[in-house]
Design a protein around this motif. Structure first.
Motif, mmCIF file in Angstrom:
data_model
loop_
_atom_site.group_PDB
_atom_site.id
_atom_site.type_symbol
_atom_site.label_atom_id
_atom_site.label_comp_id
_atom_site.label_asym_id
_atom_site.label_seq_id
_atom_site.Cartn_x
_atom_site.Cartn_y
_atom_site.Cartn_z
ATOM 1 N N ALA A 35 0.857 -1.179 0.000
ATOM 2 C CA ALA A 35 0.000 0.000 0.000
ATOM 3 C C ALA A 35 0.901 1.240 0.000
ATOM 4 N N PRO A 36 0.343 2.423 -0.225
ATOM 5 C CA PRO A 36 1.173 3.632 -0.239
ATOM 6 C C PRO A 36 1.999 3.846 1.028
ATOM 7 N N ASP A 37 1.509 3.343 2.164
ATOM 8 C CA ASP A 37 2.238 3.544 3.425
ATOM 9 C C ASP A 37 2.973 2.290 3.900
ATOM 10 N N GLY A 38 3.137 1.314 3.031
ATOM 11 C CA GLY A 38 3.877 0.101 3.399
ATOM 12 C C GLY A 38 3.035 -1.146 3.213
ATOM 13 N N TRP A 39 3.482 -2.239 3.815
ATOM 14 C CA TRP A 39 2.834 -3.535 3.641
ATOM 15 C C TRP A 39 1.650 -3.693 4.575
ATOM 16 N N ASP A 40 0.528 -4.156 4.033
ATOM 17 C CA ASP A 40 -0.668 -4.477 4.812
ATOM 18 C C ASP A 40 -0.924 -5.974 4.695
ATOM 19 N N VAL A 41 -1.379 -6.577 5.778
ATOM 20 C CA VAL A 41 -1.773 -7.985 5.731
ATOM 21 C C VAL A 41 -3.044 -8.073 4.903
ATOM 22 N N ALA A 42 -3.060 -9.004 3.973
ATOM 23 C CA ALA A 42 -4.242 -9.227 3.137
ATOM 24 C C ALA A 42 -4.971 -10.454 3.658
ATOM 25 N N GLY A 43 -6.220 -10.290 3.989
ATOM 26 C CA GLY A 43 -6.998 -11.420 4.473
ATOM 27 C C GLY A 43 -7.405 -12.334 3.334
ATOM 28 N N GLY A 44 -7.593 -13.575 3.652
ATOM 29 C CA GLY A 44 -8.065 -14.523 2.657
ATOM 30 C C GLY A 44 -6.948 -15.145 1.847
ATOM 31 N N PRO A 45 -7.348 -15.939 0.866
ATOM 32 C CA PRO A 45 -6.368 -16.651 0.030
ATOM 33 C C PRO A 45 -5.733 -15.732 -1.008
ATOM 34 N N ARG A 46 -4.737 -16.255 -1.665
ATOM 35 C CA ARG A 46 -4.075 -15.528 -2.750
ATOM 36 C C ARG A 46 -5.110 -15.206 -3.822
ATOM 37 N N PRO A 47 -5.115 -13.952 -4.318
ATOM 38 C CA PRO A 47 -6.081 -13.588 -5.349
ATOM 39 C C PRO A 47 -5.924 -14.458 -6.600
#
Length: 79
Positions: A35-47
């Protein structure tokens, strides 16, 4: 002794909002999105449609999108 957890990079499919796709990273089994401000945890499986890319391809993506390549070393370690 510190154990280094490897990072795998992926690029999500292009969308209208993200014509070059989103940069994703997996470290320790946890998916992150840049994200613009760094890494965010993405919920769920790999897109669906996200494809693995090399670190060199991730560096190129960062350059094109205006991120310093050092962000690739900042993917959080779970735990």
């Amino acid at each position: 002794m510190e154990v280094k957890v490897e990072v795998a990079f992926l690029r999500a499919e292009a969308t209208m909002a993200f014509p070059r796709g989103r940069l994703l990273a997996v470290r320790g089994g946890r998916l992150h999105v840049l994200a613009p401000d760094g890494w965010d945890v993405a919920g769920g499986p790999r897109p669906e449609g996200a494809r693995p890319i090399s670190r060199e391809e991730a560096v190129e993506w960062c350059r094109f999108e205006g991120f310093d390549e050092e962000v690739l070393d900042a993917v959080p370690t779970p735990g």
